[in-house]
Design a protein around this motif. Structure first.
Motif, mmCIF file in Angstrom:
data_model
loop_
_atom_site.group_PDB
_atom_site.id
_atom_site.type_symbol
_atom_site.label_atom_id
_atom_site.label_comp_id
_atom_site.label_asym_id
_atom_site.label_seq_id
_atom_site.Cartn_x
_atom_site.Cartn_y
_atom_site.Cartn_z
ATOM 1 N N ARG A 167 0.832 -1.191 0.000
ATOM 2 C CA ARG A 167 0.000 0.000 0.000
ATOM 3 C C ARG A 167 0.871 1.246 0.000
ATOM 4 N N GLN A 168 0.285 2.328 -0.502
ATOM 5 C CA GLN A 168 1.004 3.590 -0.564
ATOM 6 C C GLN A 168 0.060 4.732 -0.238
ATOM 7 N N ALA A 169 0.364 5.410 0.859
ATOM 8 C CA ALA A 169 -0.407 6.589 1.258
ATOM 9 C C ALA A 169 0.218 7.826 0.609
ATOM 10 N N GLY A 199 2.285 10.874 -0.201
ATOM 11 C CA GLY A 199 3.508 11.397 0.374
ATOM 12 C C GLY A 199 4.386 10.375 1.074
ATOM 13 N N LYS A 200 3.999 9.106 0.993
ATOM 14 C CA LYS A 200 4.779 8.064 1.666
ATOM 15 C C LYS A 200 5.250 7.025 0.662
ATOM 16 N N ASP A 201 6.247 6.245 1.086
ATOM 17 C CA ASP A 201 6.736 5.170 0.244
ATOM 18 C C ASP A 201 5.740 4.013 0.224
ATOM 19 N N ARG A 202 5.837 3.207 -0.825
ATOM 20 C CA ARG A 202 5.016 1.999 -0.884
ATOM 21 C C ARG A 202 5.530 1.024 0.167
ATOM 22 N N GLU A 203 4.598 0.461 0.944
ATOM 23 C CA GLU A 203 4.998 -0.425 2.036
ATOM 24 C C GLU A 203 4.319 -1.783 1.942
ATOM 25 N N GLU A 216 -5.597 5.162 9.507
ATOM 26 C CA GLU A 216 -4.216 5.036 9.028
ATOM 27 C C GLU A 216 -4.056 3.940 7.980
ATOM 28 N N ALA A 273 -5.055 4.313 1.915
ATOM 29 C CA ALA A 273 -3.944 4.236 0.957
ATOM 30 C C ALA A 273 -4.456 3.632 -0.339
#
Length: 124
Positions: free
Chosen positions: A38-40, A42-46, A89, A92
């Protein structure tokens, strides 16, 4: 060419559930591990979850353990992500990916093909 198509995303209230599906093309779907990331904004894909080719081995990221379940139906070329007790949270874009081997992995580098993603939004 391998294609992966995700579906099942949407808007849900905190505490609710969604089930994501990912359908893969090709007759060798069952020969490879699959993963969800998943990717939110402004964040990296996790990493979220991964499953081995038979489904006998699964891995989960700590934030989703006990709430998300990954499964697969090789006869349908489909991998699922059941998401329960959703939290804001968890919002994403969720992507499924096909691995390069039989074994599940938590690392993005182990995955060769990616879907276009499906959006999940959880309101508080």
């Amino acid at each position: 060419q391998v294609q992966l198509v995700e579906s099942g995303g949407g808007l849900v209230q905190a505490g609710g559930s969604l089930r994501l599906s990912c359908v893969g093309s090709g007759r060798t779907f069952s020969n490879y591990a699959m993963g969800w990331f998943r990717q939110a904004p402004g964040k990296d894909r996790e990493f979220v979850a991964a499953i081995s080719w038979t489904g006998g081995s699964t891995f989960y990221a700590d934030p989703v353990k006990g709430r998300f379940t990954i499964s697969r139906d090789n006869a349908k070329n489909t991998v699922y992500l059941q998401m329960n007790s959703l939290r804001p949270e968890d919002t994403a874009a969720y992507y499924c990916a096909r691995g390069s081997t039989l074994a599940a992995s938590i690392y993005k580098e182990a995955y060769v093909y990616w879907g276009q993603g499906t959006q999940v939004a959880v309101s508080s």
